[in-house]
Design an enzyme around this catalytic site. Structure first.
Site, PDB file in Angstrom:
ATOM      1  N   ASP A 189       6.212   2.932   4.048  1.00 48.52           N
ATOM      2  CA  ASP A 189       5.506   1.624   3.681  1.00 48.52           C
ATOM      3  C   ASP A 189       4.379   1.589   4.651  1.00 48.52           C
ATOM      4  OD1 ASP A 189       5.295  -1.308   3.453  1.00 48.52           O
ATOM      5  OD2 ASP A 189       6.845  -0.953   2.069  1.00 48.52           O
ATOM      6  N   HIS A 263       4.149  -5.379   6.258  1.00 46.10           N
ATOM      7  CA  HIS A 263       4.984  -5.344   5.350  1.00 46.10           C
ATOM      8  C   HIS A 263       6.246  -4.603   5.285  1.00 46.10           C
ATOM      9  CE1 HIS A 263       5.966  -4.014   0.867  1.00 46.10           C
ATOM     10  NE2 HIS A 263       5.658  -5.339   0.643  1.00 46.10           N
ATOM     11  N   ALA A 370       7.462   3.735  -9.904  1.00 43.29           N
ATOM     12  CA  ALA A 370       8.459   3.138 -10.529  1.00 43.29           C
ATOM     13  C   ALA A 370       9.008   3.811 -11.724  1.00 43.29           C
ATOM     14  CB  ALA A 370       8.613   1.680 -10.401  1.00 43.29           C
ATOM     15  N   SER A 422       8.971  -6.026  -4.009  1.00 50.76           N
ATOM     16  CA  SER A 422       9.070  -5.294  -2.540  1.00 50.76           C
ATOM     17  C   SER A 422      10.252  -5.472  -1.743  1.00 50.76           C
ATOM     18  CB  SER A 422       7.825  -5.537  -1.745  1.00 50.76           C
ATOM     19  OG  SER A 422       6.699  -5.025  -2.034  1.00 50.76           O
TER      20      SER A 422
END
Length: 825
Positions: A189, A263, A370, A422
């Site tokens: 991340d 994040h 994804a 997320s």
């Protein structure tokens, strides 16, 4: 992309696998229950109790004689029901030596325990058995915690604000397993605040870089690559983004630089914040460790004040090589890449399950990573299991998890409620960590499948998204206590050899065969079957069932001898994408998997010589589905390299700044779609002119009226296979005037966006002697030089610098094709 010329191309069909539906369970309804006579008795329910997932206790009525064997009771109705459940053993609950001493009339000798393998909840199995005349009642085998609490409740003060944990039955799961320090969850991340008071205890420390070296120095700061992995002093992870996104140089500090890289701290808290430590929040992974991998740059605020993930796949690879069991990626975007898919595959083979946010686009458009194979894609739901408005959905989603107001750790040293897939993703990744801790021998695929197939069906809460949120919302407790089969199809191949012209493309009036390899990742099947269905009105399934039968754990079987067979209607439109759905079942086990088939494709790929290039029926070259670029193969040279050098290509035709038609990108970064074809791209091997001839016809009838010229174009392509001519392909355009007036000043050009090696280093030039425009990578001169030339006259060429200031409107395009030879526009 890179510098540009001209050109566009076609299409390749990807088959995507996704999710399953689980069933709703009901309470048991036995004929006779001991508690029926007890006033105000509160019966156990599935939601309020814990029980072993693979067995039931059966009590026969008085007078029924049983003779239990390995898999039967000797009672026909009971044995038939148990067989449908995949019975593995039936045993008396108590040995005869004990039941013979019974002094009452309860009938201890009438209790039996049946174990089964079918993915059926024990309450449901008990109900089926209780309805039999010979059975007094049946119940699950209930289990209890050693404490008085109904489930494990951590002492983290903000635990009560974490509805997501209750929704996913995480506290019940913690009664079964609380993770393990040997299980590592990689957080790839923007950075993880390793010193956060609610994360620090669970941060993974590299044993090869932590402690003292042979000279007594601290290995964390001795500037030596002690573990020989290529990263100096990476004692608590690595920073692949570095300080400057313009000059990416990694370092050993994976912490956030500021709010722009914060994040990952919130993502990490969802996955495995320190739990039961009397501080802040509880993390699902409980004892699982967090491997911090920073993949954003310190000085990057380009994404609405946040840093982009600029080295995500390097981070994935690092996490996998360092032994992460689960890798969470709460980021993504549109478009796929073979490099990225390969790196995902490598991480999987290394032993890591990659869990990814499905995306916040609110559409069914696949997001990457994804949508890659070997990932678990996670959509977002809220407190009532309804899809979050922002959440992506579709056939590539595997599961859903809470992603609204998720209470978690926040940079710096605080907490907050977060929204987005997320945070759905690390919620699922934390559960995956628990699964791995409870099943250390599981492969990544098995961990992912256990997570997926034990999810709760939420179709009833999402009628507009039936089977488009994967198997359902993650259920941690079921993931640790149930072990159903999990059949998945892969290596899907479409052939038209038996019922078509054997050119490899499904076309009108053909019958195609669909071959699939089925792998069972979890509990063995007993009598599995697969049924193929479709919603396409142009397809008729003539052979739609394949009996898989018994398939052991991690065993595979292919329907080679009995493929699915599908008929294609005469009127199927060009480029029709047919949605197919396989229903997989085994008794009460039910699952499904989506994939698509491209029917009557609008493109073909030349493959006869050293140039592999796709041609679309509307004048595009390379790919037909910009910017995803999955339909076609682009421009590959040499053919043995399988390296594509073309991002976009297509034709531009115009007489003025307004009377111009094309099928390449515009200022909105989507392609103009002015060319219409009602034909496929016809490829003939061997051809009449060359070893492989291609042809199509298109017109500008789909262009806006103000831009339309009124032309029809016959496009031809020729590829030769002999050694003297195996490095090029010829493209020819015959343009016909469809209007009643004369067309003057017509220019025809091709546009190419080349990506040769490092596209940022691509250069263009023009050789006037040969009328040859060409492009190359200035940083790697050994790479291919790719050029184009007009065969009948000198051609103009424009080398276009691909920057945000480059104009892409019709007026600019007219200047490109009419302005002669020039420099960057």
């Amino acid at each position: 992309m890179s510098r540009w010329f001209s050109l566009c191309l076609s299409l390749v069909v990807l088959c995507t696998l996704t999710a399953l539906a689980s069933e709703h369970r009901s309470s048991i309804t036995p004929k006779v229950r001991p508690l029926d006579s007890v006033p105000n008795a509160v019966l156990k329910t599935r939601e309020s109790s814990r029980y072993l997932p693979d067995r039931v206790i059966i009590k026969l009525i008085a007078g029924i004689r049983a003779s239990s064997a390995a898999r039967s009771l000797g009672v026909q109705s009971v044995d038939e029901t148990l067989s449908s459940l995949g019975v593995s053993s039936v045993e008396a609950m108590f040995p005869p030596t004990m039941t013979s001493k019974e002094k009452g009339d309860v009938g201890l000798d009438r209790f039996y325990v049946a174990r089964y393998s079918a993915p059926v909840d024990a309450f449901t199995a008990s109900e089926q058995l209780s309805n039999l005349a010979e059975v007094q009642y049946a119940e699950p085998w209930f289990i209890y915690s050693v404490t008085a609490n109904p489930d494990f409740t951590p002492n983290d003060p903000q635990y009560s604000q974490q509805y997501a944990l209750t929704k996913m039955l995480v506290p019940q799961a913690w009664d079964v397993n609380q993770g393990d320090t040997s299980v590592v969850i990689g957080i790839v991340d923007s950075g993880v605040e390793t010193g956060h008071t609610d994360l620090s205890a669970n941060i993974w420390r590299n044993p090869g870089e932590n402690g003292a070296d042979g000279l007594g120095r601290d290995k964390r700061t001795n500037n030596v690559d002690d573990d020989g992995n290529g990263y100096v002093d990476d004692w608590q992870g690595w920073d692949f983004g570095g300080a400057d996104y313009n000059n990416v140089v990694g370092d050993n500090n994976p912490n956030p630089f500021g709010s722009n890289t914060a994040h990952g701290t919130s993502v990490a808290g969802c996955a495995s914040a320190s739990t039961n430590n009397s501080i802040g929040v509880a993390g699902i992974g409980f004892k699982c460790r967090l491997l911090a991998v920073k993949t954003a740059a310190d000085n990057d605020t380009r994404d609405n004040g946040l840093a982009y993930i600029i080295a995500g796949y390097q981070g994935i690879t690092y996490a996998a090589l360092m032994g992460a069991d689960v890798i969470n990626c709460s980021w993504g975007g549109s478009g796929g890449s073979q490099v990225e898919q390969d790196l995902i595959n490598a991480a999987t083979q290394q032993g890591s399950l990659v869990v990814v946010a499905a995306g916040n686009a609110g559409t069914s458009t696949p997001q990457y990573p994804a949508a890659y194979q070997n990932t678990i894609s996670v959509a977002s739901t809220g407190t009532t299991d309804t899809k979050s408005s922002f959440s992506s959905y579709g056939m590539t989603v595997d599961v859903a998890a809470p992603g609204e107001n998720v209470r978690t750790t926040v940079y710096s040293q605080t907490y907050g409620g977060q929204y987005g897939t997320s945070f759905s993703s690390p919620n699922a990744a934390g559960v995956a960590g628990l699964i791995k801790a409870a099943n250390p021998s599981f492969t990544p695929q098995q961990v992912g499948e256990r997570l997926r197939v034990t999810a709760d069906n939420i179709n009833s809460s999402n009628p507009s998204y039936t089977d488009l949120l994967g198997k359902g919302r993650v259920n941690a407790w079921r993931a640790l206590t149930e072990n159903p089969p999990s059949l998945r199809g892969s290596n899907i191949v479409i052939r038209d050899s038996s019922g078509g012209n054997n050119n490899g493309n499904p076309e009108p009036n053909e019958t195609i065969d669909v071959f699939v390899t089925f792998t069972n990742y979890l509990a063995p099947t007993t009598n599995a079957n697969v049924t193929l269905t479709t919603s396409s009105p142009y397809l008729t399934i003539t052979t739609g069932s394949y009996p898989v039968g018994v398939l052991g754990t991690l065993a595979s079987r292919r329907n080679t001898a009995t493929p699915f067979r599908v008929g294609i209607a005469a009127g199927v439109p060009s480029g029709h994408v047919a949605t197919m759905k396989m229903i997989l079942s085994d008794g009460t086990y039910s699952d499904f998997q989506w994939f698509t088939i491209l029917i009557n494709p609008t493109f073909q790929t030349h493959t006869i010589n050293n140039v592999i290039v796709t041609m679309a029926n509307n004048g595009r070259i390379g790919f037909a589905d910009f910017p995803n670029n999955t339909q076609g193969r682009g421009f590959i040279y040499p053919a043995t390299s399988d390296t594509n050098h073309l991002f976009e290509g297509g034709v531009i035709i115009g007489t003025s700044t307004t009377k111009l038609v094309n099928n390449v990108r515009n200022p909105s970064n989507v392609q103009d779609n002015d060319m219409l074809s009602r034909q496929i791209y016809q490829l003939t091997t061997p051809g009449i002119v060359s070893n492989q001839d291609g042809a199509t016809v298109f017109s500008d009838s789909s262009a806006p009226t103000t831009n339309r010229i009124g032309i029809r174009v016959n496009q031809y392509s020729y590829e030769f296979g002999d050694v003297a001519h195996d490095d090029y392909v010829i493209v020819r355009y015959d343009v016909r005037n469809l209007t009643g007036a004369e067309i003057t000043g017509l220019y025809v050009g091709q546009f190419y966006d080349w990506d040769i090696a490092d596209y940022a280093q691509n250069r263009t030039a023009y050789d006037a002697t040969r009328s040859l425009a060409y492009a190359w990578d200035a940083s790697a001169p050994a790479r291919p030089y790719i050029g184009m030339r007009a065969l009948d006259s000198a051609a103009g060429v424009r080398g276009l610098l691909n920057t945000t200031s480059l104009t892409l409107d019709r007026a600019a395009k007219y200047s490109w094709i009419s302005g002669g030879t020039g420099t960057a526009a």
